[in-house]
Design an enzyme around this catalytic site. Structure first.
Site, short mmCIF file in Angstrom:
data_model
loop_
_atom_site.label_atom_id
_atom_site.label_comp_id
_atom_site.label_asym_id
_atom_site.label_seq_id
_atom_site.Cartn_x
_atom_site.Cartn_y
_atom_site.Cartn_z
N TYR A 153 0.71 -0.14 -1.75
CA TYR A 153 -0.24 -0.76 -2.54
C TYR A 153 0.10 -2.14 -3.19
O TYR A 153 -0.85 -3.20 -3.22
CB TYR A 153 0.38 0.09 -3.82
CG TYR A 153 -1.03 1.40 -3.93
CD1 TYR A 153 -0.95 2.30 -2.83
CD2 TYR A 153 -1.83 1.59 -4.83
CE1 TYR A 153 -1.59 3.41 -2.94
CE2 TYR A 153 -2.69 2.85 -4.78
CZ TYR A 153 -2.81 3.54 -3.75
OH TYR A 153 -3.33 4.64 -3.98
N ASN A 172 -5.06 9.95 -10.25
CA ASN A 172 -6.44 10.63 -9.80
C ASN A 172 -7.22 11.40 -10.75
O ASN A 172 -6.47 11.98 -11.24
CB ASN A 172 -7.01 11.07 -7.77
CG ASN A 172 -6.88 9.72 -7.21
OD1 ASN A 172 -7.50 8.82 -7.17
ND2 ASN A 172 -6.74 10.40 -6.33
N HIS A 179 -10.66 3.14 -2.68
CA HIS A 179 -10.98 2.36 -4.65
C HIS A 179 -11.96 1.31 -5.02
O HIS A 179 -11.31 0.56 -6.01
CB HIS A 179 -9.41 3.11 -5.45
CG HIS A 179 -9.44 4.38 -5.45
ND1 HIS A 179 -9.53 5.26 -6.52
CD2 HIS A 179 -7.70 4.53 -4.59
CE1 HIS A 179 -8.83 5.81 -5.74
NE2 HIS A 179 -7.98 5.90 -4.63
#
Ligand code: NDP
Length: 493
Positions: free
Chosen positions: A337, A127, A54
């Site tokens: 993350y 997404n 990303h």
């Protein structure tokens, strides 16, 4: 008009910005020209680590407004009243490309949303597709390597991509979606967003429900065909960034309607397909979409690096009334993350303005670390328990218990009943496409698979062809024909 003074980073006004301090007009540069050093040294440090995935993205601020009452499912404060508004920041992205790559590549699109709520920040990091390529985070780095550059040639490689997908049939559903024209959306405004994973909601009675989040574009779905996407790559690599930025500047604010699907704990127990498998959707007829609210993007960031590049999303960021689920991919992302953000931005990344919750005082015993700028707890104690401060761990925020299987094993049967049907849902999708969408999808698949090369080409193609046939025979036949495969030679038809 009075002018501002040019200063060093430490605030000293100075006289010469362009000429270095030299010994004589033609002489060498003096070491004492620290302004020259400061300029060059800062420039050398302008880049921070690029996101591994990303990397290319666009972002904007906006508002989420509740339009329907879902308090029977959740006590999350942002949903507690019709008409309630919550500020948000949304970052869109492609997945596999580098920061300078084209916006129109065939790729899923990230849809990462940060709600600044009165109970802390909630990040829904999804997404533009309701499913994902893999259902276990342990496969993530392998999968992403195939989407990046081949180690020797430093080129993107269709061979790596299809080799992995063909050896990992659970990818088929996401690959099917990716190969339709939704794999090349017309910018970011005309696509849906999905939370993708199953999450939970917890209501005031402390009852848990499992949910899927869907953001349906109010602009209508609009895609590039494969050919148009290729053309746009040559014309404007930054098409999606330009489209989003310019529309918001014009006051043409994009909107999405948030809907949820809900499963009770009892329904989870009886579900045939694993409801925590991110490669599967929950059929709408069994779990209808429930209206929740409207998301609107209405403000471009003043500075791209400050707000978009430094925006740090993590599925670990939940709020009271929203919980996780046993989805294995989600469980991996909860750890990964925040870890990635600490690597990219440092241990105190949550203090960067775009990441900081404006409504909550942050009280904990974390101290120090690079770029600590929030007062660092001041003179308050840095340990717990203590006799000095007045901070409590409030039991009202405890989540209800959740029953799970209790066996630990190195390996469970991943192909057990309810886990191994990788073909019905992609097949259902193919069958619901219009004739034109089917033709475009087939052509996209053939173009992509035709780029497989090398000694394993036939082996990979035949293995993947099996998957297409299992999803839908007509689809398999078209792909085989397009790839010039004589199926009578290879398959017992
Ligand atoms: P429905 O007919 O109720 O739903 C079909 C869904 O497919 C709609 O949400 C539609 O989205 C979406 N869709 C249409 N074209 C595409 C495409 N090219 N790529 C991705 N999604 C598309 O059927 P079911 O709920 O039984 O699902 C059937 C199949 O639809 C699934 O197997 C799955 O592949 C796909 N799908 C299902 C979703 C779900 O949550 N149930 C969500 C998205 C896709 P829209 O209304 O925005 O056009």
């Amino acid at each position: 008009m009075k002018k501002d003074k040019l200063t060093t980073a430490s605030g000293r006004p100075y006289a010469y910005h362009e000429d270095s301090l030299t010994a004589g007009p033609r002489g060498p540069v003096l070491l004492q020209d620290y302004i020259l050093h400061e300029k060059m040294a800062h420039f050398n440090r302008e880049r921070i680590p690029e996101r591994v995935v990303h990397a290319k993205g666009s972002g904007a601020y906006g508002t989420f407004t509740v339009t329907h009452d879902i308090t029977q499912y959740t006590k999350a404060k942002l949903f507690n009243e019709i008409g309630k508004q919550t500020p948000v920041f949304l970052r869109f992205s492609t997945v596999g490309g580098e920061k300078g790559s084209a916006d129109t590549e065939r790729d899923p699109r990230g849809f990462a949303l940060k709600f600044y709520t009165e109970d802390g920040n909630w990040d829904l990091v999804g997404n533009n597709t309701p499913v994902f390529f893999i259902k276990d985070a342990k496969k993530f780095s392998d999968f992403i390597h195939t989407q990046k550059r081949e180690p020797r040639t430093n080129l993107k490689s269709a061979t790596m991509v299809w080799d992995f997908w063909s050896l990992n049939p659970e990818s088929l559903h996401q690959v099917m979606i990716l190969m339709t024209d939704r794999g090349t959306p017309y910018g970011y405004r005309h696509m849906n967003g999905y939370g993708s994973h199953t999450f939970s909601m917890i209501n005031k009675e402390n009852e848990r429900f499992f949910v899927k989040f869907h953001f349906k574009t109010a602009q209508g779905i609009k895609n590039f065909t494969g050919k148009e996407a290729d053309q746009m790559r040559a014309e404007d690599m930054d098409f999606a960034q330009r489209d989003l930025y310019e529309n918001i500047e014009k006051g043409n604010f994009p909107k999405w309607n948030l809907k949820i699907q809900v499963m009770t704990e009892q329904e989870v127990k009886n579900a045939v397909v694993n409801p925590f498998d991110v490669t599967k959707v929950w059929p709408h007829k069994d779990y209808p979409l429930i209206d929740v609210g409207v998301l609107e993007l209405n403000k471009n960031p003043e500075n791209y690096f400050q707000d978009v590049e430094q925006a740090a999303f993590s599925p670990a960021h939940i709020v009271d009334g929203i919980g996780f689920s046993p989805d294995k991919m989600l469980q991996g992302r909860i750890l990964s993350y925040s870890d990635a953000q600490r690597y990219r931005l440092g241990a105190n990344y949550e203090q960067i303005p775009v990441n900081r919750c404006p409504f909550m005082a942050i009280n904990n015993y974390q101290r120090d670390g690079l770029m600590r700028i929030d007062g660092n707890g001041g003179s308050k104690p840095n340990y717990y328990p203590n006799s000095f401060d007045n901070i409590e761990a409030d039991q009202n925020y405890a989540e209800p218990a959740f029953e799970i299987e209790s066996t630990i094993a190195d390996h469970f049967d991943r192909n057990a009943e309810g886990e191994n049907d990788h073909f019905s849902q992609p097949g259902n999708l193919y069958r619901l496409l219009s004739q034109q969408d089917k033709e475009n999808t087939i052509s996209n698949i053939i173009n992509s698979m035709n780029a497989i090369d090398g000694e394993k080409r036939e082996e990979i193609i035949l293995r993947q062809l099996c998957h297409w046939f299992r999803a839908d025979t007509e689809l398999g036949m078209h792909i085989a024909k397009g790839l010039n495969i004589d199926i009578s030679k290879h398959f017992n038809m």
